[in-house]
Design a protein around this motif. Structure first.
Motif, mmCIF file in Angstrom:
data_model
loop_
_atom_site.group_PDB
_atom_site.id
_atom_site.type_symbol
_atom_site.label_atom_id
_atom_site.label_comp_id
_atom_site.label_asym_id
_atom_site.label_seq_id
_atom_site.Cartn_x
_atom_site.Cartn_y
_atom_site.Cartn_z
ATOM 1 N N MET A 1 0.834 -1.180 0.000
ATOM 2 C CA MET A 1 0.000 0.000 0.000
ATOM 3 C C MET A 1 0.879 1.243 0.000
ATOM 4 S SD MET A 1 -2.969 -0.980 -0.162
ATOM 5 C CE MET A 1 -4.505 -0.560 0.529
ATOM 6 N N ASP B 1 -10.823 0.571 -2.521
ATOM 7 C CA ASP B 1 -9.381 0.366 -2.691
ATOM 8 C C ASP B 1 -8.584 1.602 -2.325
ATOM 9 O OD1 ASP B 1 -9.604 -2.251 -3.446
ATOM 10 O OD2 ASP B 1 -9.363 -1.877 -5.590
ATOM 11 N N CYS B 2 -9.183 2.766 -2.454
ATOM 12 C CA CYS B 2 -8.526 4.027 -2.127
ATOM 13 C C CYS B 2 -9.371 4.734 -1.073
ATOM 14 C CB CYS B 2 -8.397 4.903 -3.374
ATOM 15 S SG CYS B 2 -7.702 6.528 -3.032
ATOM 16 N N ILE C 1 -4.721 6.394 1.266
ATOM 17 C CA ILE C 1 -4.186 5.035 1.191
ATOM 18 C C ILE C 1 -4.690 4.406 -0.092
ATOM 19 C CG2 ILE C 1 -4.008 2.796 2.325
ATOM 20 C CD1 ILE C 1 -4.853 4.252 4.943
ATOM 21 N N PRO D 1 -3.528 1.307 -3.334
ATOM 22 C CA PRO D 1 -2.590 0.238 -3.722
ATOM 23 C C PRO D 1 -1.490 0.745 -4.626
ATOM 24 C CG PRO D 1 -4.785 -0.143 -4.663
ATOM 25 C CD PRO D 1 -4.840 1.113 -3.864
#
Length: 143
Positions: free
Chosen positions: A1, A71-72, A141, A143
């Protein structure tokens, strides 16, 4: 991450960071140092607040925005952490890094304290600039 720490006027402006690509976001990027885990130990050492007190702070890791099906995410950092980072002298930060590493294990971004010390010093600069502009600190945050 990938963790990108940045300052924004408030939650609404910070939420826009979830839609940006990494190079569009002006901040401090690292491959570790989760604000809800690793930085919590550092905050406890710097502020003297207990882990429970920090975790009960409404701004501790509060989700400001999320995109890409989660994912974000953009999380808020606590105001006491921002203030103490902005006002701490470099030697105080170095001691805090050493104490946080000893008390809670090493932070995931580093194999040694030097890298953590550098990260903390850069985060302190970001906090200082942010407070001067009336901003709060956040972490994106992705990936």
């Amino acid at each position: 991450m990938l963790y990108t720490y940045f300052a924004a006027q408030g939650d609404r402006d910070a939420a826009k960071a979830a839609a940006r690509v990494d190079d569009e976001l002006d901040g401090l990027m690292v491959k570790g140092a989760d604000p809800t885990d690793e930085l919590t130990r550092l905050e406890a050492v710097l502020t003297g607040r207990s882990l429970d007190e920090i975790r009960s702070d409404p701004r501790h890791g509060s989700v400001v925005a999320e995109s890409d099906e989660g994912d974000c995410v953009v999380l808020s950092l606590t105001d006491p952490l921002t203030r103490v980072l902005a006002s701490a002298e470099p030697d105080v930060l170095r001691r805090a890094v050493s104490n946080a590493s000893s008390a809670g294990g090493s932070l995931s971004i580093v194999a040694d304290r030097l890298a953590l010390t550098e990260f903390t010093a850069e985060l302190a600069v970001l906090a200082r600039r942010g407070l001067l502009d009336g901003h709060k600190l956040y972490c994106r945050i992705a990936p």
